[in-house]
Enzyme design. Structure first.
Site, PDB file in Angstrom:
ATOM      1  CG  ASP A  14      42.655  40.207  37.638  1.00 44.51           C
ATOM      2  OD1 ASP A  14      42.468  38.976  37.462  1.00 44.51           O
ATOM      3  OD2 ASP A  14      43.416  40.890  36.935  1.00 44.51           O
ATOM      4  CG  HIS A  31      38.083  30.866  39.817  1.00 46.37           C
ATOM      5  ND1 HIS A  31      38.469  32.161  39.550  1.00 46.37           N
ATOM      6  CD2 HIS A  31      38.550  30.124  38.783  1.00 46.37           C
ATOM      7  CE1 HIS A  31      39.128  32.185  38.400  1.00 46.37           C
ATOM      8  NE2 HIS A  31      39.203  30.963  37.924  1.00 46.37           N
ATOM      9  CG  LEU A 126      24.536  47.327  48.098  1.00 48.16           C
ATOM     10  CD1 LEU A 126      25.306  48.659  48.017  1.00 48.16           C
ATOM     11  CD2 LEU A 126      25.478  46.237  48.626  1.00 48.16           C
TER      12      LEU A 126
HETATM   13  C1  IPE Z   1      38.903  40.802  34.131  1.00 48.61           C
HETATM   14  O1  IPE Z   1      39.918  39.971  34.571  1.00 48.61           O
HETATM   15  C2  IPE Z   1      37.597  40.093  34.164  1.00 48.61           C
HETATM   16  C3  IPE Z   1      37.092  39.759  35.483  1.00 48.61           C
HETATM   17  C4  IPE Z   1      37.641  40.097  36.623  1.00 48.61           C
HETATM   18  C5  IPE Z   1      35.871  39.022  35.495  1.00 48.61           C
HETATM   19  P1  IPE Z   1      40.833  39.141  33.554  1.00 48.61           P
HETATM   20  O2  IPE Z   1      41.853  38.451  34.363  1.00 48.61           O
HETATM   21  O3  IPE Z   1      39.989  38.301  32.678  1.00 48.61           O
HETATM   22  O4  IPE Z   1      41.469  40.296  32.672  1.00 48.61           O
HETATM   23  P2  IPE Z   1      42.809  40.346  31.823  1.00 48.61           P
HETATM   24  O5  IPE Z   1      42.749  39.198  30.847  1.00 48.61           O
HETATM   25  O6  IPE Z   1      43.944  40.187  32.785  1.00 48.61           O
HETATM   26  O7  IPE Z   1      42.799  41.689  31.186  1.00 48.61           O
HETATM   27  C1  IPE Z   2      39.648  36.859  38.328  1.00 47.67           C
HETATM   28  O1  IPE Z   2      40.771  36.115  38.648  1.00 47.67           O
HETATM   29  C2  IPE Z   2      38.423  36.007  38.190  1.00 47.67           C
HETATM   30  C3  IPE Z   2      37.886  35.893  36.830  1.00 47.67           C
HETATM   31  C4  IPE Z   2      38.324  36.530  35.774  1.00 47.67           C
HETATM   32  C5  IPE Z   2      36.776  34.983  36.653  1.00 47.67           C
HETATM   33  P1  IPE Z   2      41.681  35.470  37.506  1.00 47.67           P
HETATM   34  O2  IPE Z   2      41.186  34.089  37.213  1.00 47.67           O
HETATM   35  O3  IPE Z   2      41.770  36.364  36.340  1.00 47.67           O
HETATM   36  O4  IPE Z   2      43.069  35.378  38.244  1.00 47.67           O
HETATM   37  P2  IPE Z   2      44.500  35.655  37.618  1.00 47.67           P
HETATM   38  O5  IPE Z   2      44.460  37.005  36.992  1.00 47.67           O
HETATM   39  O6  IPE Z   2      44.725  34.588  36.601  1.00 47.67           O
HETATM   40  O7  IPE Z   2      45.437  35.575  38.764  1.00 47.67           O
HETATM   41 MG    MG Z   3      43.021  37.838  35.803  1.00 45.04          MG
END
Ligand code: IPE
Ligand code: IPE
Ligand code: MG
Length: 228
Positions: A14, A31, A126
């Site tokens: 995240d 990303h 793995l």
């Molecule tokens: C969780 O992250 C999903 C992934 C890392 C793929 P999100 O950024 O989508 O989760 P929330 O919305 O903060 O809970």
């Molecule tokens: C996690 O990073 C990646 C996915 C959920 C695909 P985020 O896109 O949720 O990044 P933040 O949380 O907005 O910073």
């Molecule tokens: Mg996120």
């Protein structure tokens, strides 16, 4: 060496969007960088003496709510990622597998996923699992429905554990980056006795060195599983 089991590591990647924002970049740049970081963590796990499986949360069933352009970018990125990673998988003995509802992805992407699974199926160092269009509740619900279709009228915990989409061992340790302290519908069944670690580091800044430090913390823990 310690005796604390660490066979299955799970990671909620995240913070890609915030990483990009901090740099005045578009979210998708986060990303892109985030996808690049998976390789180093995976090869670290492949050389680790006890880790057999690492499961990364890459796209949740809730992530479709994001702007169309971001979702489309993530789909393309995933395709490119799998294409680029094949050499790394083969070189480091990594078997790739996907969990989640793949039927919502394009046919081309589904083919890429299946092909990557097939080409890496004999690798034994793995297993790298990518959770794609994955939701913990959806997984449990699907599993129960499958058991009902098989004619079961009473379901045991063992039935569910062994009929999950891909029955890996339970999670020993779950790490979430970016400072958020929640599960966001990841692996609900498999984390019942997992240890958790929340790091403020944003995913694109997360390195094998930090993982190594965090695993030292894990080794110090006492997992009692309800015992004394
Ligand atoms: C969780 O992250 C999903 C992934 C890392 C793929 P999100 O950024 O989508 O989760 P929330 O919305 O903060 O809970
Ligand atoms: C996690 O990073 C990646 C996915 C959920 C695909 P985020 O896109 O949720 O990044 P933040 O949380 O907005 O910073
Ligand atoms: Mg996120």
């Amino acid at each position: 060496m310690n005796s604390l089991p660490l066979k299955h590591l799970a990671i909620i990647m995240d913070g890609n969007g915030r990483w990009a924002k901090e740099r005045g970049l578009k979210r998708v740049k986060g990303h892109e960088k985030g996808a690049e970081m998976i390789r180093g963590i995976t090869t670290y796990c492949a050389t680790h003496e006890t880790i057999e499986t690492v499961t990364f949360y890459a796209f949740s069933t809730e992530n479709w709510k994001r702007p169309k352009m971001e979702v489309e970018f993530l789909m393309k990125l995933l395709d490119r990622y799998l294409q680029n990673e094949l050499d790394t998988y083969q070189e480091h003995g990594v078997r790739f597998q996907a969990i989640g509802n793949l039927s919502q992805f394009s046919t081309a992407l589904q083919k890429r996923i299946k092909k990557t699974e097939e080409l890496t199926r004999n690798n034994t160092k793995l297993t790298q699992v990518l959770a794609l269009n994955y939701g913990g509740r959806a997984e449990i619900t699907d599993t129960v429905n499958r058991l009902i279709k098989e004619g079961k009228t009473e379901i045991t915990e063992e039935d569910i554990s062994s009929h999950l989409q891909t029955p890996y061992s339970d999670i020993d340790f779950l790490i979430r980056t970016s400072g958020e302290e929640r599960i966001s519908n990841f692996l609900l069944w498999q984390i019942s006795y997992a240890e958790f670690y929340f790091t403020p580091t944003l995913w694109p800044d997360f390195t094998p060195d930090e993982l190594d430090t965090i695993l030292t913390d894990y080794k110090q823990r006492a997992r009692r599983f309800g015992g004394v």
